[in-house]
Design a protein around this motif. Structure first.
Motif, PDB file in Angstrom:
ATOM      1  N   LEU A  51       0.630  -1.278   0.009  1.00 29.81           N
ATOM      2  CA  LEU A  51       0.108   0.084   0.008  1.00 29.81           C
ATOM      3  C   LEU A  51       0.933   1.233  -0.183  1.00 29.81           C
ATOM      4  CD1 LEU A  51      -2.680  -1.088   2.842  1.00 29.81           C
ATOM      5  CD2 LEU A  51      -3.087  -0.758   0.174  1.00 29.81           C
ATOM      6  N   SER A  52       2.147   1.140  -0.063  1.00 35.98           N
ATOM      7  CA  SER A  52       2.873   2.415   0.101  1.00 35.98           C
ATOM      8  C   SER A  52       2.758   3.343  -1.013  1.00 35.98           C
ATOM      9  CB  SER A  52       4.418   1.941   0.178  1.00 35.98           C
ATOM     10  OG  SER A  52       4.850   1.149  -1.124  1.00 35.98           O
ATOM     11  N   THR A  53       2.382   2.727  -2.108  1.00 32.46           N
ATOM     12  CA  THR A  53       2.040   3.771  -3.230  1.00 32.46           C
ATOM     13  C   THR A  53       1.015   4.711  -2.987  1.00 32.46           C
ATOM     14  OG1 THR A  53       3.306   2.259  -4.756  1.00 32.46           O
ATOM     15  CG2 THR A  53       1.644   4.166  -5.796  1.00 32.46           C
ATOM     16  N   GLY A  56       1.528   6.858  -0.104  1.00 34.29           N
ATOM     17  CA  GLY A  56       2.504   7.795  -0.477  1.00 34.29           C
ATOM     18  C   GLY A  56       1.802   9.272  -1.169  1.00 34.29           C
ATOM     19  N   ILE A  57       0.745   8.813  -1.597  1.00 40.19           N
ATOM     20  CA  ILE A  57      -0.096  10.101  -2.488  1.00 40.19           C
ATOM     21  C   ILE A  57      -0.384  11.185  -1.515  1.00 40.19           C
ATOM     22  CG2 ILE A  57      -2.164  10.475  -3.332  1.00 40.19           C
ATOM     23  CD1 ILE A  57      -2.349   7.792  -4.611  1.00 40.19           C
ATOM     24  N   TRP A  58      -0.662  10.896  -0.080  1.00 40.29           N
ATOM     25  CA  TRP A  58      -1.071  11.774   0.828  1.00 40.29           C
ATOM     26  C   TRP A  58       0.072  12.295   1.825  1.00 40.29           C
ATOM     27  CZ3 TRP A  58      -4.740   7.452   0.318  1.00 40.29           C
ATOM     28  CH2 TRP A  58      -5.493   7.730  -0.746  1.00 40.29           C
ATOM     29  N   PHE A  74       1.677  12.881  12.610  1.00 43.04           N
ATOM     30  CA  PHE A  74       2.327  12.979  11.321  1.00 43.04           C
ATOM     31  C   PHE A  74       2.986  14.377  11.433  1.00 43.04           C
ATOM     32  CE2 PHE A  74      -1.446  10.246  10.476  1.00 43.04           C
ATOM     33  CZ  PHE A  74      -0.968   9.404   9.949  1.00 43.04           C
ATOM     34  N   PRO A  75       4.287  14.037  11.197  1.00 46.34           N
ATOM     35  CA  PRO A  75       5.514  15.275  11.172  1.00 46.34           C
ATOM     36  C   PRO A  75       5.076  16.116   9.935  1.00 46.34           C
ATOM     37  CG  PRO A  75       6.599  13.387  10.871  1.00 46.34           C
ATOM     38  CD  PRO A  75       5.198  12.956  11.270  1.00 46.34           C
ATOM     39  N   GLY A  76       5.261  17.512   9.999  1.00 51.25           N
ATOM     40  CA  GLY A  76       5.164  17.965   8.529  1.00 51.25           C
ATOM     41  C   GLY A  76       4.029  18.812   8.397  1.00 51.25           C
ATOM     42  N   ALA A  79      -2.377  18.665   3.930  1.00 50.48           N
ATOM     43  CA  ALA A  79      -3.439  19.395   3.829  1.00 50.48           C
ATOM     44  C   ALA A  79      -4.613  18.377   4.392  1.00 50.48           C
ATOM     45  CB  ALA A  79      -3.888  19.550   2.132  1.00 50.48           C
ATOM     46  N   LEU A  80      -5.541  19.204   4.921  1.00 55.93           N
ATOM     47  CA  LEU A  80      -6.686  18.516   5.719  1.00 55.93           C
ATOM     48  C   LEU A  80      -7.342  17.248   4.861  1.00 55.93           C
ATOM     49  CD1 LEU A  80      -8.435  18.111   8.081  1.00 55.93           C
ATOM     50  CD2 LEU A  80      -9.911  19.820   7.187  1.00 55.93           C
ATOM     51  N   GLY A  81      -7.467  17.675   3.568  1.00 53.03           N
ATOM     52  CA  GLY A  81      -7.887  16.342   2.498  1.00 53.03           C
ATOM     53  C   GLY A  81      -7.186  15.282   2.654  1.00 53.03           C
ATOM     54  N   ASP A  82      -5.740  15.498   2.513  1.00 52.08           N
ATOM     55  CA  ASP A  82      -4.767  14.614   2.617  1.00 52.08           C
ATOM     56  C   ASP A  82      -4.693  13.833   3.798  1.00 52.08           C
ATOM     57  OD1 ASP A  82      -4.027  15.462   0.085  1.00 52.08           O
ATOM     58  OD2 ASP A  82      -2.087  16.133   0.662  1.00 52.08           O
ATOM     59  N   LEU A  83      -5.054  14.199   4.946  1.00 50.54           N
ATOM     60  CA  LEU A  83      -4.860  13.542   6.330  1.00 50.54           C
ATOM     61  C   LEU A  83      -6.094  12.807   6.140  1.00 50.54           C
ATOM     62  CD1 LEU A  83      -3.628  16.077   8.864  1.00 50.54           C
ATOM     63  CD2 LEU A  83      -2.486  13.983   8.009  1.00 50.54           C
ATOM     64  N   GLN A  84      -7.118  13.240   5.785  1.00 47.62           N
ATOM     65  CA  GLN A  84      -8.659  12.506   5.899  1.00 47.62           C
ATOM     66  C   GLN A  84      -8.455  11.291   4.931  1.00 47.62           C
ATOM     67  OE1 GLN A  84     -11.409  15.709   4.454  1.00 47.62           O
ATOM     68  NE2 GLN A  84     -12.034  15.929   6.902  1.00 47.62           N
ATOM     69  N   ASP A  85      -7.980  11.553   3.671  1.00 42.88           N
ATOM     70  CA  ASP A  85      -7.627  10.276   2.774  1.00 42.88           C
ATOM     71  C   ASP A  85      -6.732   9.356   3.276  1.00 42.88           C
ATOM     72  OD1 ASP A  85      -9.578  11.420   1.047  1.00 42.88           O
ATOM     73  OD2 ASP A  85      -7.809  12.472  -0.347  1.00 42.88           O
ATOM     74  N   CYS A  86      -5.756   9.458   3.844  1.00 40.90           N
ATOM     75  CA  CYS A  86      -4.923   8.856   4.557  1.00 40.90           C
ATOM     76  C   CYS A  86      -5.475   7.899   5.615  1.00 40.90           C
ATOM     77  CB  CYS A  86      -3.562   9.780   5.123  1.00 40.90           C
ATOM     78  SG  CYS A  86      -2.333   8.510   5.624  1.00 40.90           S
ATOM     79  N   TRP A  87      -6.026   8.748   6.481  1.00 40.05           N
ATOM     80  CA  TRP A  87      -6.878   7.961   7.590  1.00 40.05           C
ATOM     81  C   TRP A  87      -7.878   7.125   7.020  1.00 40.05           C
ATOM     82  CZ3 TRP A  87      -5.262   7.166  11.933  1.00 40.05           C
ATOM     83  CH2 TRP A  87      -4.241   8.090  12.683  1.00 40.05           C
TER      84      TRP A  87
END
Length: 141
Positions: A51-53, A56-58, A74-76, A79-87
């Motif tokens: 799942l790393s690919t 890694g998008i987010w 998560f260091p750094g 974007a809020l949407g990136d965190l939501q998608d990652c979660w």
């Protein structure tokens, strides 16, 4: 529930006299704890690598550790949407990992990493649709 040690892993179930086994069904040399199930087990490591690919998008995959997921550290700047998608993806990873473990224990059937990735993709798409997000085209099978 993972932070409080309340997930239905074998050490938790064994402590309540509901099973005689404490070891991981995929590698009987380690006790199955929440940390082992999601981070130390070779099956989980293989699935995370697969799942790393997508992850890694987010968020850079180096940022995804047991502590960062457990405590939302998560260091750094992300974007809020990136965190939501990652979660969303990490929650689907957890769900599928628990499902495949139960399938192995109860049905004596192992689920391949590819099969797990397909289930995760399906869940991510379903959850994205339920959340009103239509941007799930970045995830590949």
């Amino acid at each position: 529930m993972a932070i409080q040690g309340g997930l239905p892993v074998r050490t938790f179930i064994h402590a309540r006299w509901l099973t005689q086994y404490k070891s991981c069904p995929r590698g009987p040399t380690a006790h199955e704890t929440s940390h082992h199930l999601f981070w130390e087990c070779t099956y989980a490591q293989d699935l995370l690598k697969a799942l790393s690919t997508e992850l890694g998008i987010w968020i850079p995959t180096l940022c995804i550790t047991a502590d960062s997921v457990m405590y939302n550290l998560f260091p750094g700047t992300h974007a809020l949407g990136d965190l939501q998608d990652c979660w969303r993806l990490l929650c689907c990873f957890k769900d599928v990992l628990l499902f495949s473990k139960n399938r192995l224990i109860v049905g004596k059937k192992e689920t391949s990493t590819l099969g797990c990735r397909k289930m995760i993709r399906s869940l991510v798409c379903d959850y994205a649709e339920l959340d009103g997000s239509d941007d799930n085209s970045d995830i590949e099978t």
